[in-house]
Design an enzyme around this catalytic site. Structure first.
Site, mmCIF file in Angstrom:
data_model
loop_
_atom_site.group_PDB
_atom_site.id
_atom_site.type_symbol
_atom_site.label_atom_id
_atom_site.label_comp_id
_atom_site.label_asym_id
_atom_site.label_seq_id
_atom_site.Cartn_x
_atom_site.Cartn_y
_atom_site.Cartn_z
ATOM 1 N N CYS A 24 98.216 -1.281 -48.755
ATOM 2 C CA CYS A 24 97.618 -2.610 -48.928
ATOM 3 C C CYS A 24 98.433 -3.689 -48.225
ATOM 4 O O CYS A 24 98.004 -4.833 -48.162
ATOM 5 C CB CYS A 24 97.455 -2.930 -50.407
ATOM 6 S SG CYS A 24 99.025 -2.982 -51.294
ATOM 7 N N ARG A 29 96.787 4.848 -56.710
ATOM 8 C CA ARG A 29 96.491 5.217 -58.089
ATOM 9 C C ARG A 29 97.036 4.150 -59.046
ATOM 10 O O ARG A 29 98.088 3.573 -58.806
ATOM 11 C CB ARG A 29 97.136 6.558 -58.403
ATOM 12 C CG ARG A 29 96.526 7.278 -59.558
ATOM 13 C CD ARG A 29 96.541 8.775 -59.295
ATOM 14 N NE ARG A 29 97.877 9.238 -58.949
ATOM 15 C CZ ARG A 29 98.661 9.940 -59.780
ATOM 16 N NH1 ARG A 29 98.227 10.271 -60.967
ATOM 17 N NH2 ARG A 29 99.848 10.334 -59.405
ATOM 18 N N CYS A 43 94.883 -2.914 -54.295
ATOM 19 C CA CYS A 43 95.309 -1.713 -53.553
ATOM 20 C C CYS A 43 94.521 -0.485 -54.002
ATOM 21 O O CYS A 43 94.127 -0.363 -55.154
ATOM 22 C CB CYS A 43 96.799 -1.457 -53.754
ATOM 23 S SG CYS A 43 97.414 -0.042 -52.804
ATOM 24 N N CYS A 63 103.973 -1.855 -49.904
ATOM 25 C CA CYS A 63 103.102 -0.679 -49.829
ATOM 26 C C CYS A 63 102.518 -0.575 -48.420
ATOM 27 O O CYS A 63 102.204 -1.570 -47.792
ATOM 28 C CB CYS A 63 101.978 -0.827 -50.838
ATOM 29 S SG CYS A 63 100.658 0.361 -50.660
ATOM 30 N N CYS A 108 102.549 -3.872 -54.421
ATOM 31 C CA CYS A 108 101.182 -3.833 -53.905
ATOM 32 C C CYS A 108 100.428 -5.117 -54.219
ATOM 33 O O CYS A 108 100.822 -5.895 -55.073
ATOM 34 C CB CYS A 108 100.397 -2.697 -54.576
ATOM 35 S SG CYS A 108 100.882 -1.055 -54.064
ATOM 36 N N ARG A 159 109.754 -2.495 -52.042
ATOM 37 C CA ARG A 159 109.320 -2.541 -50.647
ATOM 38 C C ARG A 159 107.784 -2.507 -50.585
ATOM 39 O O ARG A 159 107.121 -1.993 -51.487
ATOM 40 C CB ARG A 159 109.940 -1.422 -49.825
ATOM 41 C CG ARG A 159 109.591 -0.047 -50.273
ATOM 42 C CD ARG A 159 110.243 1.020 -49.404
ATOM 43 N NE ARG A 159 109.611 2.297 -49.706
ATOM 44 C CZ ARG A 159 109.863 2.990 -50.831
ATOM 45 N NH1 ARG A 159 110.736 2.538 -51.700
ATOM 46 N NH2 ARG A 159 109.226 4.127 -51.072
ATOM 47 N N THR A 215 108.315 4.041 -58.146
ATOM 48 C CA THR A 215 108.251 4.295 -56.701
ATOM 49 C C THR A 215 109.015 3.256 -55.895
ATOM 50 O O THR A 215 109.298 3.478 -54.723
ATOM 51 C CB THR A 215 106.786 4.278 -56.205
ATOM 52 O OG1 THR A 215 106.232 2.998 -56.495
ATOM 53 C CG2 THR A 215 105.963 5.352 -56.869
HETATM 54 ZN ZN LIG Z 1 99.412 -0.831 -52.189
#
Ligand SMILES: [Zn+2]
Length: 365
Positions: A91, A64, A61, A88, A57, A86, A53
């Site tokens: 969180c 998933r 967080c 999240c 995080c 980048r 992705t």
């Molecule tokens: Zn996160």
């Protein structure tokens, strides 16, 4: 104190980045880190990026759990960013967790269902347990433990605010005896303030006309605490005073940029999103629901039961709906993205017609 004090205070606090990296001298043990990540250990001192992705995080967080092979660990935000991950949006690993006390408060609210030890809080804040206790009490008027009790007493707080008889409120909050309620209600500042409609709080506000009606934003030094839509400027301002009748109010046109940011959250091209500091206060459950609302992407909607399922509480649809209805920060905490099971608009605290316009602007209706 000038009119821009609030906005300035907020931006200062979010800039006060809390540097963790200087305390981590050892190399990161990826296996140990993975174990902490699996436990979603919020006190863990690293960040993780997900290669599929491109997002990084905090270990705690609510997203998933990724597959182990897609995870990379970083000791600092800077490392993660250097690797072109980048931050999240849930969180917010790069954001205003600056001050250790905010960190502690957020952690207590996220774990209100169990007793959190001072040692644990010390790890979260990067301070000694003793210092956490002292600073927290200084700032909040109560110890971390008392604050947790106060959080659990959310039902009591709400009932008291509604002006019910104390004995009824105690019963409604599910306390077995009045002595336990007293223990929970020996609350100190934050809760007393809340119960008294914001007494002791200083709230800066501004109003502006938007494509969705008159918008009023109110902010404490911590962030946005009220965002409402109304037909007229007067009505918009009245909503703020009704919610916080005892707070000290101060107009601050500097908050106009927050109005613009809120409008952009609905109208701007996808991907462009401003992160506004929020001062959300509620029970641990309400905070979870509001967090879940913020995770609904623009352009999508959910039914209350879908939202409850996503939160892992399929049987709590009605409680989830109630928490949505208690949202104080319209648009930014997008309760308008929750619709009836058949896609019908159902109700909206700030008018169904405005809800329709918001969803139209987001391209989801
Ligand atoms: Zn996160």
């Amino acid at each position: 104190m000038g009119g821009v004090v609030c906005a300035k205070m907020v931006s200062m606090s979010s800039k006060a980045q809390f540097v963790r990296s200087d305390r981590v001298t050892h190399a990161l043990d990826a296996d140990a880190a993975w174990q902490q990540l699996v436990r979603r250990d919020a006190a863990a001192e690293f960040f993780y990026g997900v290669t599929t992705t491109g997002v990084f995080c905090r270990p705690g967080c609510s997203s998933r759990l990724p597959l182990r092979r897609n995870v990379r660990f970083f000791r600092t935000v800077a490392e993660a960013q250097a690797a072109e991950f980048r931050a999240c949006r849930r969180c917010k690993p790069d954001a205003a967790w600056g001050r250790p006390l905010d960190l502690v408060r957020g952690y207590l609210e996220a774990h209100a269902d169990r007793r959190v030890s001072l040692d644990e809080l010390g790890r979260v804040a990067g301070l000694s347990p003793f210092t956490v206790q002292r600073l927290f009490k200084q700032a909040m008027g109560v110890s971390p433990l008392q604050y947790q009790r106060a959080l659990r007493a959310g039902g009591l707080r709400r009932a008291l605010k509604q002006g019910g008889r104390v004995t009824d409120a105690i019963y409604a909050a599910g306390f077995g005896s009045s002595s336990r309620a007293h223990e929970g209600a020996a609350l100190g500042m934050p809760l007393a303030r809340f119960a008294a409609g914001g007494r002791g709080e200083r709230i800066c506000f501004t109003t502006a006309r938007t494509p969705f009606g008159w918008m009023v934003v109110g902010a404490t030094a911590r962030g946005l605490c009220w965002l409402a839509l109304a037909a007229t400027k007067q009505e918009a301002e009245a909503s703020l005073r009704e919610e916080f009748p005892a707070a000290e109010m101060k107009r601050d046109v500097g908050l106009g940029k927050w109005v613009e940011a809120a409008v952009r959250a609905v109208t701007a091209a996808r991907g462009a999103k401003d992160e506004l500091p929020l001062d959300l206060r509620g029970t641990a459950f309400q905070l979870r629901v509001w967090q879940a609302l913020r995770a609904i992407p623009r352009g999508e909607t959910r039914s209350y039961s879908e939202l409850a399922r996503e939160m892992g509480m399929p049987k709590s649809t009605r409680a989830v709906a109630r928490a949505c209805a208690m949202n104080r920060v319209a648009v930014v905490v997008p309760c308008h993205r929750v619709v009836g099971a058949g896609g019908s608009l159902t109700g909206y605290r700030w008018g169904v017609e405005r809800k329709r316009k918001l969803l139209e602007a987001e391209g989801s209706s």
